[in-house]
Design a protein around this motif. Sequence first.
Motif, PDB file in Angstrom:
ATOM      1  N   ASP A 225       0.826  -1.198   0.000  1.00  0.00           N
ATOM      2  CA  ASP A 225       0.000   0.000   0.000  1.00  0.00           C
ATOM      3  C   ASP A 225       0.873   1.266   0.000  1.00  0.00           C
ATOM      4  O   ASP A 225       0.574   2.243  -0.665  1.00  0.00           O
ATOM      5  CB  ASP A 225      -0.915   0.004   1.221  1.00  0.00           C
ATOM      6  CG  ASP A 225      -1.806   1.224   1.227  1.00  0.00           C
ATOM      7  OD1 ASP A 225      -2.381   1.511   0.157  1.00  0.00           O
ATOM      8  OD2 ASP A 225      -1.886   1.909   2.262  1.00  0.00           O
ATOM      9  N   VAL A 226       1.956   1.224   0.758  1.00  0.00           N
ATOM     10  CA  VAL A 226       2.803   2.427   0.843  1.00  0.00           C
ATOM     11  C   VAL A 226       3.668   2.573  -0.406  1.00  0.00           C
ATOM     12  O   VAL A 226       3.826   3.666  -0.938  1.00  0.00           O
ATOM     13  CB  VAL A 226       3.697   2.357   2.106  1.00  0.00           C
ATOM     14  CG1 VAL A 226       4.680   3.516   2.126  1.00  0.00           C
ATOM     15  CG2 VAL A 226       2.852   2.389   3.363  1.00  0.00           C
ATOM     16  N   LEU A 227       4.230   1.478  -0.878  1.00  0.00           N
ATOM     17  CA  LEU A 227       5.186   1.589  -1.986  1.00  0.00           C
ATOM     18  C   LEU A 227       4.515   1.685  -3.355  1.00  0.00           C
ATOM     19  O   LEU A 227       5.145   2.100  -4.316  1.00  0.00           O
ATOM     20  CB  LEU A 227       6.140   0.389  -1.974  1.00  0.00           C
ATOM     21  CG  LEU A 227       7.070   0.289  -0.757  1.00  0.00           C
ATOM     22  CD1 LEU A 227       8.090  -0.819  -0.968  1.00  0.00           C
ATOM     23  CD2 LEU A 227       7.801   1.598  -0.487  1.00  0.00           C
ATOM     24  N   SER A 228       3.263   1.318  -3.432  1.00  0.00           N
ATOM     25  CA  SER A 228       2.590   1.380  -4.733  1.00  0.00           C
ATOM     26  C   SER A 228       2.518   2.823  -5.229  1.00  0.00           C
ATOM     27  O   SER A 228       2.151   3.735  -4.488  1.00  0.00           O
ATOM     28  CB  SER A 228       1.173   0.818  -4.597  1.00  0.00           C
ATOM     29  OG  SER A 228       0.456   1.136  -5.761  1.00  0.00           O
ATOM     30  N   SER A 229       2.852   2.998  -6.483  1.00  0.00           N
ATOM     31  CA  SER A 229       2.799   4.339  -7.077  1.00  0.00           C
ATOM     32  C   SER A 229       1.366   4.831  -7.191  1.00  0.00           C
ATOM     33  O   SER A 229       1.114   6.013  -7.379  1.00  0.00           O
ATOM     34  CB  SER A 229       3.412   4.318  -8.478  1.00  0.00           C
ATOM     35  OG  SER A 229       4.706   3.826  -8.423  1.00  0.00           O
ATOM     36  N   SER A 231      -0.964   4.464  -4.855  1.00  0.00           N
ATOM     37  CA  SER A 231      -1.604   4.777  -3.570  1.00  0.00           C
ATOM     38  C   SER A 231      -1.132   6.141  -3.092  1.00  0.00           C
ATOM     39  O   SER A 231      -0.002   6.540  -3.381  1.00  0.00           O
ATOM     40  CB  SER A 231      -1.252   3.711  -2.534  1.00  0.00           C
ATOM     41  OG  SER A 231      -0.018   4.031  -1.930  1.00  0.00           O
ATOM     42  N   PRO A 232      -1.992   6.862  -2.372  1.00  0.00           N
ATOM     43  CA  PRO A 232      -1.597   8.199  -1.913  1.00  0.00           C
ATOM     44  C   PRO A 232      -0.693   8.169  -0.684  1.00  0.00           C
ATOM     45  O   PRO A 232      -0.191   9.216  -0.263  1.00  0.00           O
ATOM     46  CB  PRO A 232      -2.936   8.859  -1.578  1.00  0.00           C
ATOM     47  CG  PRO A 232      -3.839   7.719  -1.242  1.00  0.00           C
ATOM     48  CD  PRO A 232      -3.376   6.530  -2.019  1.00  0.00           C
ATOM     49  N   ALA A 233      -0.462   6.990  -0.108  1.00  0.00           N
ATOM     50  CA  ALA A 233       0.328   6.929   1.135  1.00  0.00           C
ATOM     51  C   ALA A 233       1.755   7.418   0.898  1.00  0.00           C
ATOM     52  O   ALA A 233       2.319   7.189  -0.171  1.00  0.00           O
ATOM     53  CB  ALA A 233       0.345   5.489   1.649  1.00  0.00           C
ATOM     54  N   ASP A 234       2.290   8.098   1.904  1.00  0.00           N
ATOM     55  CA  ASP A 234       3.653   8.631   1.808  1.00  0.00           C
ATOM     56  C   ASP A 234       4.679   7.568   2.184  1.00  0.00           C
ATOM     57  O   ASP A 234       4.536   6.905   3.216  1.00  0.00           O
ATOM     58  CB  ASP A 234       3.814   9.812   2.787  1.00  0.00           C
ATOM     59  CG  ASP A 234       3.526  11.116   2.087  1.00  0.00           C
ATOM     60  OD1 ASP A 234       3.453  11.102   0.847  1.00  0.00           O
ATOM     61  OD2 ASP A 234       3.363  12.129   2.789  1.00  0.00           O
TER      62      ASP A 234
ATOM     63  N   LEU B 197      10.691   9.597  -3.251  1.00  0.00           N
ATOM     64  CA  LEU B 197      10.870   8.236  -2.767  1.00  0.00           C
ATOM     65  C   LEU B 197      10.025   7.239  -3.552  1.00  0.00           C
ATOM     66  O   LEU B 197      10.287   6.054  -3.542  1.00  0.00           O
ATOM     67  CB  LEU B 197      10.525   8.154  -1.277  1.00  0.00           C
ATOM     68  CG  LEU B 197      11.602   8.731  -0.350  1.00  0.00           C
ATOM     69  CD1 LEU B 197      11.150   8.644   1.094  1.00  0.00           C
ATOM     70  CD2 LEU B 197      12.925   8.031  -0.524  1.00  0.00           C
ATOM     71  N   LYS B 198       8.994   7.702  -4.192  1.00  0.00           N
ATOM     72  CA  LYS B 198       8.281   6.840  -5.135  1.00  0.00           C
ATOM     73  C   LYS B 198       7.734   7.720  -6.254  1.00  0.00           C
ATOM     74  O   LYS B 198       7.471   8.906  -6.050  1.00  0.00           O
ATOM     75  CB  LYS B 198       7.189   6.025  -4.438  1.00  0.00           C
ATOM     76  CG  LYS B 198       6.037   6.788  -3.869  1.00  0.00           C
ATOM     77  CD  LYS B 198       5.072   5.801  -3.230  1.00  0.00           C
ATOM     78  CE  LYS B 198       3.747   6.466  -2.930  1.00  0.00           C
ATOM     79  NZ  LYS B 198       2.800   5.559  -2.330  1.00  0.00           N
ATOM     80  N   PRO B 199       7.596   7.152  -7.431  1.00  0.00           N
ATOM     81  CA  PRO B 199       7.273   7.989  -8.596  1.00  0.00           C
ATOM     82  C   PRO B 199       5.812   8.388  -8.643  1.00  0.00           C
ATOM     83  O   PRO B 199       5.044   7.897  -9.457  1.00  0.00           O
ATOM     84  CB  PRO B 199       7.647   7.079  -9.772  1.00  0.00           C
ATOM     85  CG  PRO B 199       7.477   5.703  -9.244  1.00  0.00           C
ATOM     86  CD  PRO B 199       7.790   5.748  -7.792  1.00  0.00           C
ATOM     87  N   ASP B 200       5.444   9.294  -7.742  1.00  0.00           N
ATOM     88  CA  ASP B 200       4.025   9.659  -7.668  1.00  0.00           C
ATOM     89  C   ASP B 200       3.780  11.111  -8.064  1.00  0.00           C
ATOM     90  O   ASP B 200       2.659  11.597  -7.961  1.00  0.00           O
ATOM     91  CB  ASP B 200       3.486   9.389  -6.255  1.00  0.00           C
ATOM     92  CG  ASP B 200       4.324  10.080  -5.201  1.00  0.00           C
ATOM     93  OD1 ASP B 200       5.319  10.731  -5.574  1.00  0.00           O
ATOM     94  OD2 ASP B 200       4.003   9.961  -4.015  1.00  0.00           O
TER      95      ASP B 200
END
Lengths: 266, 584
Positions: A225-229, A231-234, B197-200
């Motif tokens: 959930d956190v690492l998924s691009s 998802s909005p989680a930081d 830290l992630k490509p968002d």
Amino acid sequence: MKSDSGRPRAPTGAGREDRLNAPGPVAGVPGPGRWLVFEYVPVGLFSLKSSRATSAVGITLLVPTPYAVKMAFVDAAFRAGFPDALCGSLLESLSRVEIRLSPPARAVITRTFVKIRQESRQGDPLRPYGPNVAYREFVHFAGRWRWAFDLGLLEDHIAEVLVECAPHVNYVGKRGSFVQYDGVYRLPNLDAAFTEPTNGPAEWTIPPRAHIAELDDFGPDATLDVLSSFSPADAKAGRHRVFVRTVIPLGLVNTGPGFREYSMWV
Amino acid sequence: MTELGDTFGIPKVTGTHADVLAAVGLADVLAESTAGPVVVIENEAEYRVRLGHPLDESAVARIPQRPGYPYLKLGGASAPPAGAGDVVDYEAERERADRFREARSKRAPADAEQRELEQQDVLRGDWREIQMLRVLQGHETANKVYRAIVSVDGATFWKQLEQGLSAVASGQHSGLKWGATLVQIFNPNAPKGYARLKPDSTDRNDKTKERWTDPFVEWLKYRGYFRVAWGYFHGPRGEHVRLICPVPRHITVRNLEAVARALRRSRLGGGPPKHDALAVLRLAELLIRHSEDYHVGEEFFPGLLMGGNSPADVISGVMITNYQSLGQARAVTEMMTLELPGWFPIRNAHDAEAWLEVLNEHQRVLRALRDNRSDEIDLLLRYRRFLQARGESCTHELLDFLGRYGCFWMRAYGSPRDGGLRRPPRFTDSLVRRIVMENARGYSAILDDPGFNAVAAAVRRSTVSAQALKAVNRDHREIRYDLLHELRRNRNLPGPALVETVAEFVSVYNAENARIREVKKDLRAAPSNVTTEDFASFCRLVERYGPALVGALLCAFGSCREVRDEVVEDREEEPGSEAPSVES
């Protein structure tokens, strides 16, 4: 089996060590050896921006980071049709697994400029992206990749998923850095051709040809959930993503206009 | 505070000049704690900074509370903090620089008033570096750290210093809050942009790259920059910036600083390829000229010893970063490392003398090349490629350059220029031979072969030597303008093309010798022929080593100057006038 925090518990104990040191198969791969090694052939130019570098100057690493390799397997698990829950469980299990990489024996980095689309500073909704150029580097490898997973902290069923997903991994790092699966086997020990973290329990040594790079890896609290691009989680440094100084067994042997050549000592 | 040991490591995590600046800055700080030498040593993975003794609390307390670089005052908004020592009023300094440049540009002999004006307007030694800092927008973060250091009391500063040094020793973040930000002059791999830290997100105003900032390490870079870096503006309007940073291999920080200071004073001139190559050669020359053991009539730098080493063992090279103007901003377009030459070790005064001769000759050749001509800039690029290359390919690049330079020399020597005739210098056979023999020992079998030497001498006599004799109106044999080109072209062709070319040349050469002897009725009027044994020996070399290598060596040595040859050369070119600096 779950730990108190709800995360899958790592297999431990003398029995595990004995099993890994025995010739019997683990996850269908005959032993002995605690390192599950996947071999890949690079079939495209490799590129993966160093985490320190910004988007404007994409200095590349010479090896994929453990983060990139683990994420490639999670991605492959989705594409291979495993249930979402299992993919999430795979990611969490991989967060405590050490990965060490053996790059091909020779590498040449070429630098170039590529045309990119960049987000507008003005925030114009009609033209959200404008053209620009950016510094990029690409690596040509001659040889084979070996990616070694430590089975000591990996459950058998997760190792089986890895073995099943391995042929589905067709790129690592920047999209287009294609690799072709070429087999799996186990090794009891890794030699100096593999990367070595400088924060590990063992005394690290620098081969005659090597350099140090800061490679990222899943942090202890990494979850899908956190690492998924999507998802909005930081994601937080230190918790979800960690950075480890690592000895890369490739040293500079030649440079010239627009290129740098690295090779391995062993 | 516990003892921090006597050695600190700065890992090469970025692979850019940022690591070098941090290491030099650290050595500079530590050098203030001791009267002894502080040495910077390079290895594969890191720069090690070594003191003569372990660093303890009392040693840290001896480090003065000062930032170690000037505070840049720009306009009214950035008033210097109380207690600021070295403040540069940028606008006033720039006016002074303009006056200075104007005074120097006047060719007429200066009168007393002008001399006085010039003396008043003597520029700061680091003015160019200050300009670059301003243009690449590094002054704001440097000023912030400056303010953070001078605005605290001594006890707090030393505590912060201990905290920073402990963090460096343990490879951790210092945790200091000095307000530093990442700027591209000190972090060429982290200019504006995002490092999430992630490509968002791709927001250009993203500040996530600042998570990588350690203010203590940034402070070390600012200090290191003012100690050893230098650079210049180039381009049609001086809009591009080229930053050059020497890479220490094994040298004390004070000697590194002294050498860099001497290099800053050298007006090298020329565009990037010429300037880069000259900087490397000049740096090597300075190391030898100021060494404690081989200085002759020059001030020596205590502790700078060359005994048994080459310049490359003291300073391994220079890192060059080019910031190209794209209109509104400057972007990193090139990062390269040129190696300092390590051609042969300096074991005695004779070796040192040979080094200086070689370096002087190479600098004279490069200075004579004009980098606003397409063929000559190609030569400069190829020479720089020779300095870039490592291992055996380094010798290949040198031989390729020498062959091309020979062709160029044939064309350029005696051509009209500025109302006179152009006389570019030539490489000396014995000096080139020493470099090649020391770096590619496998080639000695070729270079010592009598057949090769006989053919090379014949080529030389029919090309460059004849051309040189013609220039001084002396008797000369027929000049073979096409020969070097043919040899260069045919050495890369498969089959016997090279041997055929040489065979044809030898037959014409020997026939010409016979004719000269007959006309002058003197058997000694012509040089000795290329004999059957010589030619057979040459053919055996081609068979064994291949036409590409033997042909390259033949072109290189066939166009060099023998010591007894006539020498008529241009005076060294004046270094090009400095490009104007554009600040935006």
